[in-house]
Design a protein around this motif. Structure first.
Motif, PDB file in Angstrom:
ATOM      1  N   ALA A   1       0.809  -1.203  -0.111  1.00  0.00           N
ATOM      2  CA  ALA A   1       0.023   0.145  -0.094  1.00  0.00           C
ATOM      3  C   ALA A   1       0.935   1.390   0.060  1.00  0.00           C
ATOM      4  N   LYS A   2       2.028   1.189   0.654  1.00  0.00           N
ATOM      5  CA  LYS A   2       2.683   2.456   0.753  1.00  0.00           C
ATOM      6  C   LYS A   2       4.392   2.048   0.988  1.00  0.00           C
ATOM      7  N   ARG A   3       5.225   2.855   0.695  1.00  0.00           N
ATOM      8  CA  ARG A   3       6.751   2.587   0.950  1.00  0.00           C
ATOM      9  C   ARG A   3       7.398   3.828   1.601  1.00  0.00           C
ATOM     10  N   LEU A   4       8.491   3.509   2.538  1.00  0.00           N
ATOM     11  CA  LEU A   4       9.149   4.445   3.269  1.00  0.00           C
ATOM     12  C   LEU A   4      10.122   5.008   2.090  1.00  0.00           C
ATOM     13  N   MET A   5       9.740   6.200   1.975  1.00  0.00           N
ATOM     14  CA  MET A   5      10.712   7.214   0.958  1.00  0.00           C
ATOM     15  C   MET A   5      11.436   8.429   1.605  1.00  0.00           C
ATOM     16  N   GLY A   6      12.398   8.932   0.810  1.00  0.00           N
ATOM     17  CA  GLY A   6      12.635  10.333   1.169  1.00  0.00           C
ATOM     18  C   GLY A   6      12.178  11.287   0.450  1.00  0.00           C
ATOM     19  N   LEU A   7      11.937  12.600   1.162  1.00  0.00           N
ATOM     20  CA  LEU A   7      11.657  13.719   0.387  1.00  0.00           C
ATOM     21  C   LEU A   7      12.687  14.678   0.799  1.00  0.00           C
ATOM     22  N   ARG A   8      12.643  15.651  -0.288  1.00  0.00           N
ATOM     23  CA  ARG A   8      13.579  16.940  -0.412  1.00  0.00           C
ATOM     24  C   ARG A   8      12.511  18.017  -0.087  1.00  0.00           C
ATOM     25  N   LEU A   9      12.686  18.794   0.871  1.00  0.00           N
ATOM     26  CA  LEU A   9      11.498  19.688   0.981  1.00  0.00           C
ATOM     27  C   LEU A   9      11.965  21.258   0.464  1.00  0.00           C
ATOM     28  N   GLU A  10      10.996  21.873   0.219  1.00  0.00           N
ATOM     29  CA  GLU A  10      11.149  23.396  -0.143  1.00  0.00           C
ATOM     30  C   GLU A  10      11.477  23.925   1.368  1.00  0.00           C
ATOM     31  N   HIS A  11      11.138  23.639   2.375  1.00  0.00           N
ATOM     32  CA  HIS A  11      11.310  24.307   3.610  1.00  0.00           C
ATOM     33  C   HIS A  11      10.814  23.158   4.854  1.00  0.00           C
ATOM     34  N   ALA A  12      11.538  23.502   5.902  1.00  0.00           N
ATOM     35  CA  ALA A  12      11.437  22.372   7.103  1.00  0.00           C
ATOM     36  C   ALA A  12      10.046  22.676   7.640  1.00  0.00           C
ATOM     37  N   LEU A  13       9.223  21.549   7.890  1.00  0.00           N
ATOM     38  CA  LEU A  13       7.866  21.843   8.634  1.00  0.00           C
ATOM     39  C   LEU A  13       8.158  20.610   9.596  1.00  0.00           C
ATOM     40  N   ALA A  14       7.229  20.602  10.661  1.00  0.00           N
ATOM     41  CA  ALA A  14       6.821  19.718  11.671  1.00  0.00           C
ATOM     42  C   ALA A  14       6.567  18.594  11.167  1.00  0.00           C
ATOM     43  N   PRO A  15       7.058  17.394  11.481  1.00  0.00           N
ATOM     44  CA  PRO A  15       6.261  16.044  10.903  1.00  0.00           C
ATOM     45  C   PRO A  15       4.983  15.992  11.429  1.00  0.00           C
ATOM     46  N   GLY A  16       4.298  15.044  10.763  1.00  0.00           N
ATOM     47  CA  GLY A  16       2.834  14.781  11.248  1.00  0.00           C
ATOM     48  C   GLY A  16       1.997  15.171   9.795  1.00  0.00           C
ATOM     49  N   GLY A  17       0.781  14.753   9.697  1.00  0.00           N
ATOM     50  CA  GLY A  17       0.093  15.155   8.867  1.00  0.00           C
ATOM     51  C   GLY A  17       0.177  14.237   7.590  1.00  0.00           C
ATOM     52  N   HIS A  18      -0.881  14.581   6.657  1.00  0.00           N
ATOM     53  CA  HIS A  18      -0.920  13.669   5.363  1.00  0.00           C
ATOM     54  C   HIS A  18      -0.385  14.214   4.269  1.00  0.00           C
ATOM     55  N   LEU A  19       0.291  13.720   3.237  1.00  0.00           N
ATOM     56  CA  LEU A  19       0.788  14.073   2.101  1.00  0.00           C
ATOM     57  C   LEU A  19      -0.523  13.960   0.933  1.00  0.00           C
ATOM     58  N   GLN A  20      -0.323  14.645  -0.288  1.00  0.00           N
ATOM     59  CA  GLN A  20      -1.324  14.912  -1.218  1.00  0.00           C
ATOM     60  C   GLN A  20      -0.768  14.693  -2.511  1.00  0.00           C
ATOM     61  N   TYR A  21      -1.201  14.003  -3.475  1.00  0.00           N
ATOM     62  CA  TYR A  21      -0.869  13.657  -4.872  1.00  0.00           C
ATOM     63  C   TYR A  21      -1.943  14.003  -5.858  1.00  0.00           C
ATOM     64  N   GLU A  22      -2.054  15.026  -6.339  1.00  0.00           N
ATOM     65  CA  GLU A  22      -3.120  15.012  -7.472  1.00  0.00           C
ATOM     66  C   GLU A  22      -4.519  14.976  -6.840  1.00  0.00           C
ATOM     67  N   GLY A  23      -4.397  15.757  -5.571  1.00  0.00           N
ATOM     68  CA  GLY A  23      -5.760  15.871  -4.777  1.00  0.00           C
ATOM     69  C   GLY A  23      -6.025  14.407  -3.944  1.00  0.00           C
ATOM     70  N   ARG A  24      -5.132  13.360  -4.010  1.00  0.00           N
ATOM     71  CA  ARG A  24      -5.639  12.283  -3.375  1.00  0.00           C
ATOM     72  C   ARG A  24      -4.750  12.308  -2.336  1.00  0.00           C
ATOM     73  N   GLU A  25      -5.149  11.447  -1.101  1.00  0.00           N
ATOM     74  CA  GLU A  25      -4.303  11.234   0.016  1.00  0.00           C
ATOM     75  C   GLU A  25      -3.164  10.326  -0.372  1.00  0.00           C
ATOM     76  N   ALA A  26      -1.949  10.913   0.147  1.00  0.00           N
ATOM     77  CA  ALA A  26      -0.760  10.033  -0.326  1.00  0.00           C
ATOM     78  C   ALA A  26       0.117   9.241   0.709  1.00  0.00           C
ATOM     79  N   GLY A  27       0.006   9.646   1.870  1.00  0.00           N
ATOM     80  CA  GLY A  27       0.581   8.917   2.643  1.00  0.00           C
ATOM     81  C   GLY A  27       1.058  10.093   3.690  1.00  0.00           C
TER      82      GLY A  27
END
Length: 328
Positions: free
Chosen positions: A255-281
């Motif tokens: 269903a999901k995989r542990l991946m890395g993210l390169r961020l525009e700026h740091a933000l506190a962890p927690g919360g959901h990701l979105q991809y093309e309007g879909r919940e993505a992790g």
């Protein structure tokens, strides 16, 4: 790791580069330590965890995962095989919990004793490309070619300790397990080595993509999603959660995989990701890396878990999905 789950890890730049270029020590990592003795010591862990513990011979070790019935992660363990005993290291503060759990799973005819050594064993870890040379200087042992999780007795400043190769940070890693009686001698021997603070250690962990308790290791995830393939045997017999693991592996449908993210700026962890309007992790760990800038670990749903994918973060900024570890 002892970080509060909402913290953004920042490195001490001097210590960070010392870990990458020379050697550092990490102490006060309050992992649990549990000893199993008796004829059935390996059989107990064999039926409760994911890896082939009965295949270990003295001097070898392996990571293995304790699962619940739904194949979700209870703890990530490292098992070291010694003559007449198994030493098991747990996540921070979990030694008593594991001891109680294992004792509750002993069958009537089993010959096995489970003992919590967490208060009696101190952990010291040496990290960095010079760690093996330092081990040679301190103990006379050539540990450079040891396989991962190899363990053997060593003498350090007159004290007998267990020395094991462990997962690297900064290029290499060695774990020293010392009984409390030897603690002063070991600490004195390592005192001149720079000590990593918790936040710098966390940055190095995130860069490597190692999952941590209460972040990436929890009952929300299964070990295949966490990338813990080295901790799973796909050929051994039955264990708790095995059917689900085997089914997911054979179908190659996570269903999901542990991946890395390169961020525009740091933000506190927690919360959901979105991809093309879909919940993505889920965003699980965030760090400010001196080399890579703001980076994160996240469980990304498989449809978006492709390096190069742009993904939306809880604060409205975006990030790029990358493979782990960072810099590969």
């Amino acid at each position: 790791m002892t970080h509060h789950p909402t913290a953004i890890a920042q490195a001490d730049t001097r210590l960070y580069y010392t870990a990458l270029e020379a050697a550092v020590r990490a102490e006060g990592v309050l992992r649990g330590c549990v000893r199993l003795t008796g004829r059935d010591r390996a059989a107990l862990l064999q039926r409760l965890t994911t890896n082939d513990i009965e295949g270990l011979t003295p001097g070898t070790g392996a990571r293995t995962v304790l699962l619940n019935n739904a194949a979700r992660i209870l703890d990530l363990l490292t098992v070291y095989a010694l003559p007449e005993q198994l030493l098991v290291t747990t996540s921070v503060g979990q030694g008593t919990t594991l001891t109680r759990f294992l004792r509750g799973k002993i069958f009537f005819n089993d010959q096995v004793e489970v003992e919590d050594l967490s208060e009696q064993i101190a952990h010291h870890v040496l990290y960095g490309p010079r760690a093996a040379a330092l081990i040679a200087e301190l103990t006379g042992l050539n540990a450079r070619d040891w396989p991962l999780h190899h363990i053997q007795a060593a003498t350090l400043n007159g004290a007998t300790v267990w020395l094991a190769r462990t997962l690297p940070l900064g290029g290499d890693g060695f774990l020293i397990l010392a009984e409390q009686a030897a603690q002063a001698q070991v600490s004195a021997m390592l005192a001149e080595l720079p000590a990593l603070d918790a936040s710098t250690l966390e940055v190095l962990r995130v860069e490597q993509g190692y999952p941590a308790p209460r972040r990436e290791l929890s009952t929300e995830y299964i070990p295949l999603e966490s990338g813990l393939y080295d901790a799973i045997s796909f050929t051994k017999g039955c264990y708790v959660g095995q059917e689900i693991i085997a089914r997911m592996e054979s179908r190659r449908r996570l269903a999901k995989r542990l991946m890395g993210l390169r961020l525009e700026h740091a933000l506190a962890p927690g919360g959901h990701l979105q991809y093309e309007g879909r919940e993505a992790g889920d965003l699980t760990s965030v760090a400010l890396s001196p080399r890579f800038g703001p980076i994160a670990l996240a469980y990304v749903r498989t449809f978006a878990a492709v390096p190069g994918t742009r993904i939306d973060l809880p604060d409205g900024s975006s990030a790029t999905v990358v493979a782990l570890p960072f810099g590969t």
